[in-house]
Design a protein around this motif. Structure first.
Motif, mmCIF file in Angstrom:
data_model
loop_
_atom_site.group_PDB
_atom_site.id
_atom_site.type_symbol
_atom_site.label_atom_id
_atom_site.label_comp_id
_atom_site.label_asym_id
_atom_site.label_seq_id
_atom_site.Cartn_x
_atom_site.Cartn_y
_atom_site.Cartn_z
ATOM 1 N N CYS A 62 44.605 46.565 31.473
ATOM 2 C CA CYS A 62 44.169 45.778 32.463
ATOM 3 C C CYS A 62 45.597 44.792 33.441
ATOM 4 O O CYS A 62 46.098 44.983 31.717
ATOM 5 N N GLN A 96 46.640 40.450 37.330
ATOM 6 C CA GLN A 96 45.920 40.123 38.159
ATOM 7 C C GLN A 96 44.439 40.171 37.904
ATOM 8 O O GLN A 96 43.736 39.455 37.927
ATOM 9 N N GLU A 97 44.277 41.616 37.096
ATOM 10 C CA GLU A 97 42.738 42.594 37.057
ATOM 11 C C GLU A 97 42.270 41.222 36.518
ATOM 12 O O GLU A 97 41.198 40.947 36.226
ATOM 13 N N ARG A 132 43.355 38.200 35.332
ATOM 14 C CA ARG A 132 42.949 36.747 36.309
ATOM 15 C C ARG A 132 41.583 36.966 36.731
ATOM 16 O O ARG A 132 40.672 36.008 36.410
ATOM 17 N N SER A 133 40.789 38.011 37.146
ATOM 18 C CA SER A 133 40.338 38.246 38.319
ATOM 19 C C SER A 133 38.622 38.048 37.536
ATOM 20 O O SER A 133 37.325 37.509 37.496
ATOM 21 N N PHE A 134 39.548 39.285 36.936
ATOM 22 C CA PHE A 134 37.626 39.138 36.030
ATOM 23 C C PHE A 134 37.378 37.858 35.009
ATOM 24 O O PHE A 134 36.364 37.695 35.298
ATOM 25 N N GLY A 177 37.599 34.454 36.158
ATOM 26 C CA GLY A 177 37.603 34.009 37.125
ATOM 27 C C GLY A 177 38.431 32.658 37.557
ATOM 28 O O GLY A 177 38.109 31.879 38.111
ATOM 29 N N PRO A 179 41.839 31.040 39.384
ATOM 30 C CA PRO A 179 42.211 31.239 40.367
ATOM 31 C C PRO A 179 43.656 31.968 40.479
ATOM 32 O O PRO A 179 44.380 31.689 39.402
ATOM 33 N N ASP A 180 43.844 32.261 41.675
ATOM 34 C CA ASP A 180 45.257 33.451 42.063
ATOM 35 C C ASP A 180 46.246 32.048 42.280
ATOM 36 O O ASP A 180 46.600 31.642 43.728
#
Length: 83
Positions: A9, A12-13, A15-17, A19, A21-22
């Motif tokens: 992955c 970005q994927e 980090r979002s998985f 939880g 922050p962006d």
């Protein structure tokens, strides 16, 4: 027993998985600000500007530095006397 799991992955994927922050917008803003500051400071690196700055520190600056060091030593000696 040994098990290996491989996940393919993007950062970005991941980090979002997880939880997280962006912060890409914040990073972009910081990089932009650093670029502005570096561009503004490049004029100070030119030989003409360096010579102007160094010449301004002539004998007067040396005298002020010596006075500053003398004041620091005097203050330190006064602090030792109070102990």
């Amino acid at each position: 027993m040994k098990m290996t799991i491989e996940i393919d992955c993007s950062p970005q994927e991941a980090r979002s998985f997880l939880g997280l922050p962006d912060v890409s917008a914040l990073n972009d803003k910081l990089v932009e600000e650093m670029q502005k500051r570096m561009t503004a400071n490049m004029a100070m690196v030119s030989p003409d500007e360096l010579m102007k700055n160094w010449a301004a520190f002539g004998a007067g600056a040396q005298e002020q530095f010596r006075n500053l060091m003398s004041a620091a030593v005097d203050a330190g000696m006064g602090a030792n006397r109070n102990k």
